[in-house]
Design a protein around this motif. Structure first.
Motif, PDB file in Angstrom:
ATOM      1  N   HIS A  34       0.810  -1.221   0.000  1.00  0.00           N
ATOM      2  CA  HIS A  34       0.000   0.000   0.000  1.00  0.00           C
ATOM      3  C   HIS A  34       0.844   1.272   0.000  1.00  0.00           C
ATOM      4  CE1 HIS A  34       0.409  -1.249   4.319  1.00  0.00           C
ATOM      5  NE2 HIS A  34       0.795  -0.007   4.437  1.00  0.00           N
ATOM      6  N   ASN A  35       2.000   1.262   0.671  1.00  0.00           N
ATOM      7  CA  ASN A  35       2.859   2.455   0.681  1.00  0.00           C
ATOM      8  C   ASN A  35       3.506   2.694  -0.672  1.00  0.00           C
ATOM      9  OD1 ASN A  35       2.513   3.227   3.426  1.00  0.00           O
ATOM     10  ND2 ASN A  35       3.893   1.582   4.054  1.00  0.00           N
ATOM     11  N   GLN A  36       3.942   1.638  -1.312  1.00  0.00           N
ATOM     12  CA  GLN A  36       4.560   1.766  -2.628  1.00  0.00           C
ATOM     13  C   GLN A  36       3.540   2.205  -3.676  1.00  0.00           C
ATOM     14  OE1 GLN A  36       5.904  -2.281  -2.257  1.00  0.00           O
ATOM     15  NE2 GLN A  36       8.069  -1.685  -2.237  1.00  0.00           N
ATOM     16  N   LEU A  37       2.308   1.680  -3.540  1.00  0.00           N
ATOM     17  CA  LEU A  37       1.254   2.097  -4.467  1.00  0.00           C
ATOM     18  C   LEU A  37       0.860   3.553  -4.234  1.00  0.00           C
ATOM     19  CD1 LEU A  37      -1.015  -1.082  -4.546  1.00  0.00           C
ATOM     20  CD2 LEU A  37       0.557  -0.272  -6.316  1.00  0.00           C
ATOM     21  N   GLU A  38       0.946   4.023  -2.992  1.00  0.00           N
ATOM     22  CA  GLU A  38       0.690   5.444  -2.738  1.00  0.00           C
ATOM     23  C   GLU A  38       1.733   6.297  -3.455  1.00  0.00           C
ATOM     24  OE1 GLU A  38       0.104   8.609   0.970  1.00  0.00           O
ATOM     25  OE2 GLU A  38       1.383   6.833   1.227  1.00  0.00           O
ATOM     26  N   THR A  39       2.986   5.844  -3.430  1.00  0.00           N
ATOM     27  CA  THR A  39       4.044   6.562  -4.144  1.00  0.00           C
ATOM     28  C   THR A  39       3.738   6.612  -5.631  1.00  0.00           C
ATOM     29  OG1 THR A  39       5.713   5.933  -2.514  1.00  0.00           O
ATOM     30  CG2 THR A  39       6.510   6.555  -4.700  1.00  0.00           C
ATOM     31  N   LEU A  40       3.261   5.508  -6.180  1.00  0.00           N
ATOM     32  CA  LEU A  40       2.865   5.466  -7.597  1.00  0.00           C
ATOM     33  C   LEU A  40       1.745   6.457  -7.870  1.00  0.00           C
ATOM     34  CD1 LEU A  40       2.875   4.162 -10.443  1.00  0.00           C
ATOM     35  CD2 LEU A  40       1.275   2.454  -9.542  1.00  0.00           C
ATOM     36  N   LEU A  41       0.757   6.503  -6.980  1.00  0.00           N
ATOM     37  CA  LEU A  41      -0.371   7.413  -7.146  1.00  0.00           C
ATOM     38  C   LEU A  41       0.082   8.867  -7.095  1.00  0.00           C
ATOM     39  CD1 LEU A  41      -3.388   8.150  -7.263  1.00  0.00           C
ATOM     40  CD2 LEU A  41      -3.510   7.738  -4.797  1.00  0.00           C
ATOM     41  N   ILE A  42       0.934   9.195  -6.122  1.00  0.00           N
ATOM     42  CA  ILE A  42       1.413  10.570  -5.993  1.00  0.00           C
ATOM     43  C   ILE A  42       2.214  10.982  -7.230  1.00  0.00           C
ATOM     44  CG2 ILE A  42       3.009  12.046  -4.701  1.00  0.00           C
ATOM     45  CD1 ILE A  42       2.146  10.586  -2.164  1.00  0.00           C
ATOM     46  N   ALA A  43       3.027  10.067  -7.733  1.00  0.00           N
ATOM     47  CA  ALA A  43       3.808  10.364  -8.938  1.00  0.00           C
ATOM     48  C   ALA A  43       2.896  10.592 -10.135  1.00  0.00           C
ATOM     49  CB  ALA A  43       4.780   9.222  -9.223  1.00  0.00           C
ATOM     50  N   ALA A  44       1.862   9.765 -10.276  1.00  0.00           N
ATOM     51  CA  ALA A  44       0.917   9.932 -11.383  1.00  0.00           C
ATOM     52  C   ALA A  44       0.199  11.276 -11.268  1.00  0.00           C
ATOM     53  CB  ALA A  44      -0.083   8.780 -11.392  1.00  0.00           C
ATOM     54  N   CYS A  45      -0.147  11.668 -10.044  1.00  0.00           N
ATOM     55  CA  CYS A  45      -0.802  12.958  -9.833  1.00  0.00           C
ATOM     56  C   CYS A  45       0.110  14.100 -10.265  1.00  0.00           C
ATOM     57  CB  CYS A  45      -1.178  13.126  -8.362  1.00  0.00           C
ATOM     58  SG  CYS A  45      -2.579  12.123  -7.810  1.00  0.00           S
ATOM     59  N   GLU A  46       1.411  13.983  -9.962  1.00  0.00           N
ATOM     60  CA  GLU A  46       2.342  15.037 -10.354  1.00  0.00           C
ATOM     61  C   GLU A  46       2.512  15.099 -11.859  1.00  0.00           C
ATOM     62  OE1 GLU A  46       5.944  15.634  -8.323  1.00  0.00           O
ATOM     63  OE2 GLU A  46       5.132  15.150  -6.325  1.00  0.00           O
ATOM     64  N   VAL A  47       2.556  13.942 -12.506  1.00  0.00           N
ATOM     65  CA  VAL A  47       2.690  13.920 -13.963  1.00  0.00           C
ATOM     66  C   VAL A  47       1.511  14.625 -14.615  1.00  0.00           C
ATOM     67  CG1 VAL A  47       2.709  12.453 -16.016  1.00  0.00           C
ATOM     68  CG2 VAL A  47       4.100  11.831 -14.022  1.00  0.00           C
ATOM     69  N   GLU A  48       0.314  14.373 -14.101  1.00  0.00           N
ATOM     70  CA  GLU A  48      -0.895  14.962 -14.682  1.00  0.00           C
ATOM     71  C   GLU A  48      -1.244  16.314 -14.058  1.00  0.00           C
ATOM     72  OE1 GLU A  48      -2.470  13.970 -17.246  1.00  0.00           O
ATOM     73  OE2 GLU A  48      -1.347  12.084 -17.494  1.00  0.00           O
ATOM     74  N   ARG A  49      -0.332  16.831 -13.204  1.00  0.00           N
ATOM     75  CA  ARG A  49      -0.501  18.138 -12.569  1.00  0.00           C
ATOM     76  C   ARG A  49      -1.772  18.220 -11.721  1.00  0.00           C
ATOM     77  NH1 ARG A  49       3.292  21.459 -14.692  1.00  0.00           N
ATOM     78  NH2 ARG A  49       4.184  20.884 -16.709  1.00  0.00           N
ATOM     79  N   PHE A  50      -2.119  17.108 -11.079  1.00  0.00           N
ATOM     80  CA  PHE A  50      -3.206  17.130 -10.105  1.00  0.00           C
ATOM     81  C   PHE A  50      -2.581  17.211  -8.724  1.00  0.00           C
ATOM     82  CE2 PHE A  50      -5.956  14.791  -7.078  1.00  0.00           C
ATOM     83  CZ  PHE A  50      -7.050  15.659  -7.083  1.00  0.00           C
ATOM     84  N   ASP A  51      -2.599  18.407  -8.150  1.00  0.00           N
ATOM     85  CA  ASP A  51      -1.988  18.637  -6.842  1.00  0.00           C
ATOM     86  C   ASP A  51      -3.046  18.359  -5.778  1.00  0.00           C
ATOM     87  OD1 ASP A  51      -0.849  19.574  -4.505  1.00  0.00           O
ATOM     88  OD2 ASP A  51       0.078  21.314  -5.450  1.00  0.00           O
ATOM     89  N   TRP A  52      -2.981  17.180  -5.178  1.00  0.00           N
ATOM     90  CA  TRP A  52      -4.030  16.816  -4.214  1.00  0.00           C
ATOM     91  C   TRP A  52      -4.005  17.723  -2.988  1.00  0.00           C
ATOM     92  CZ3 TRP A  52      -3.349  15.306   0.839  1.00  0.00           C
ATOM     93  CH2 TRP A  52      -2.056  14.991   1.238  1.00  0.00           C
ATOM     94  N   GLU A  53      -2.818  18.232  -2.628  1.00  0.00           N
ATOM     95  CA  GLU A  53      -2.751  19.154  -1.494  1.00  0.00           C
ATOM     96  C   GLU A  53      -3.379  20.490  -1.845  1.00  0.00           C
ATOM     97  OE1 GLU A  53       1.039  18.054   1.179  1.00  0.00           O
ATOM     98  OE2 GLU A  53       1.531  18.741  -0.847  1.00  0.00           O
ATOM     99  N   ASP A  54      -3.130  20.970  -3.054  1.00  0.00           N
ATOM    100  CA  ASP A  54      -3.738  22.227  -3.494  1.00  0.00           C
ATOM    101  C   ASP A  54      -5.242  22.056  -3.667  1.00  0.00           C
ATOM    102  OD1 ASP A  54      -3.399  24.998  -4.403  1.00  0.00           O
ATOM    103  OD2 ASP A  54      -4.074  24.224  -6.342  1.00  0.00           O
ATOM    104  N   SER A  55      -5.673  20.841  -3.968  1.00  0.00           N
ATOM    105  CA  SER A  55      -7.099  20.547  -4.139  1.00  0.00           C
ATOM    106  C   SER A  55      -7.750  20.093  -2.842  1.00  0.00           C
ATOM    107  CB  SER A  55      -7.274  19.449  -5.199  1.00  0.00           C
ATOM    108  OG  SER A  55      -6.728  19.835  -6.441  1.00  0.00           O
ATOM    109  N   ASP A  56      -7.013  20.228  -1.732  1.00  0.00           N
ATOM    110  CA  ASP A  56      -7.504  19.723  -0.452  1.00  0.00           C
ATOM    111  C   ASP A  56      -8.844  20.327  -0.069  1.00  0.00           C
ATOM    112  OD1 ASP A  56      -7.108  17.998   1.755  1.00  0.00           O
ATOM    113  OD2 ASP A  56      -6.526  19.693   3.006  1.00  0.00           O
TER     114      ASP A  56
END
Length: 313
Positions: free
Chosen positions: A198-220
């Motif tokens: 689950h931790n490694q998959l979270e890293t994958l998710l965060i990286a994908a968000c950065e690639v697509e410029r979806f800033d989950w913190e900015d969208s908090d």
């Protein structure tokens, strides 16, 4: 990650409940309830009682605090957070899937469902864990994610030549002062994607968000509003309160106030008992043992239009 599973568990990016918008929403619901009971007219308002028997807002708040399971409230909000994150991240990453959508049919005058393609990571709530103390950790939310969506996340980072994934993995999993990583900092050493946790998959998710410029913190804030829409924050708070225990402790406080009144001004207290059958019965008769020493049996009814006959006016 077992290859025959349709979903796997992933840890979601989440900043925690402690002193957050989410804990603030629960606190706000609690404060609104206390203010309403203490200051507004209503069937169960404190204004229905004489001043001597009114429970102060601070005491109501203290009672609520004692009978509320805040972890249960946060658990419900965590479930709503998973749904909100799934939708907004799906939109930000361009990932969609067919889902059953509920809508109101005006001709049939009822709710129906239809299958639509909607933005979604198709996440479902799995678990939430909270630290005993918030000094060194925070709440963690876990979700189930379809393997097919994991592959889409992989395709996103692959299109970036894995540059973002390499950087994010190094940032998140490199040991430093005060932090010892349990993972190698190079994702290429993690083995097959099918075996990532689950931790490694979270890293994958965060990286994908950065690639697509979806800033989950900015969208908090957007995720927060999506989480608490349709009164989810009220439902989370209301379901976490032990209302039977609340009524019990409130009654205990009212008995305490009644005893104080009977001791400090017995004539006025007895006059109120005789003039307010329904309220006084709910208090005196239901707690007879607490008032046995005051010999309240047989207090005559007093006409509210002639208080001068019994109140010394």
């Amino acid at each position: 990650m077992a290859r025959n599973l349709k979903t796997v568990e992933i840890k979601l990016p989440f900043s925690g409940f402690y002193e957050s918008l989410y804990s603030g929403a629960i606190d706000s619901q609690e404060e609104s309830f206390v203010e309403y009971r203490a200051t507004e007219e209503g069937d169960d308002s404190e204004l229905n009682w004489p001043e001597e028997l009114r429970i102060e807002a601070s005491d109501l708040a203290s009672i609520l605090f004692d009978v509320t399971d805040y972890s249960a409230a946060y658990d419900k909000l965590a479930r709503a957070y998973v749904d909100a994150f799934s939708q907004l991240a799906g939109d930000g990453l361009g990932i969609s899937a067919p889902e059953q959508v509920k809508f109101y049919d005006w001709e049939a005058k009822g709710y129906k469902t239809r299958r639509e393609i909607v933005s979604s990571l198709r996440l479902t709530f799995a678990d939430m864990s909270s630290p005993r103390e918030y000094n060194f950790g925070t709440d963690r939310i876990f979700a189930n994610i379809p393997v097919s969506v994991v592959r889409k996340l992989w395709a996103i980072v692959k299109a970036d030549s894995f540059d973002t994934l390499t950087r994010v993995a190094k940032e998140r999993h490199s040991s430093r002062d005060g932090f010892i990583s349990g993972y190698r900092s190079d994702w290429r050493d993690w083995g097959a994607l099918a075996d990532w946790d689950h931790n490694q998959l979270e890293t994958l998710l965060i990286a994908a968000c950065e690639v697509e410029r979806f800033d989950w913190e900015d969208s908090d804030l957007a995720i927060y509003y999506a989480t608490t829409e349709s009164e989810s924050d009220y439902q989370a708070w209301e379901s976490a309160v032990d209302w039977a225990r609340f009524d019990e402790k409130r009654n205990e406080k009212r008995v305490e106030l009644m005893r104080d009144w009977l001791e400090s001004d017995p004539e006025a207290a007895r006059a109120w008992i005789g003039n307010n059958g329904e309220l006084s019965d709910s208090l005196i008769l239901n707690n007879a043992d607490e008032f046995a020493e005051f010999d309240l049996a047989g207090i005559a009814y007093r006409c509210p239009l002639t208080p001068d006959l019994f109140a010394g006016n």
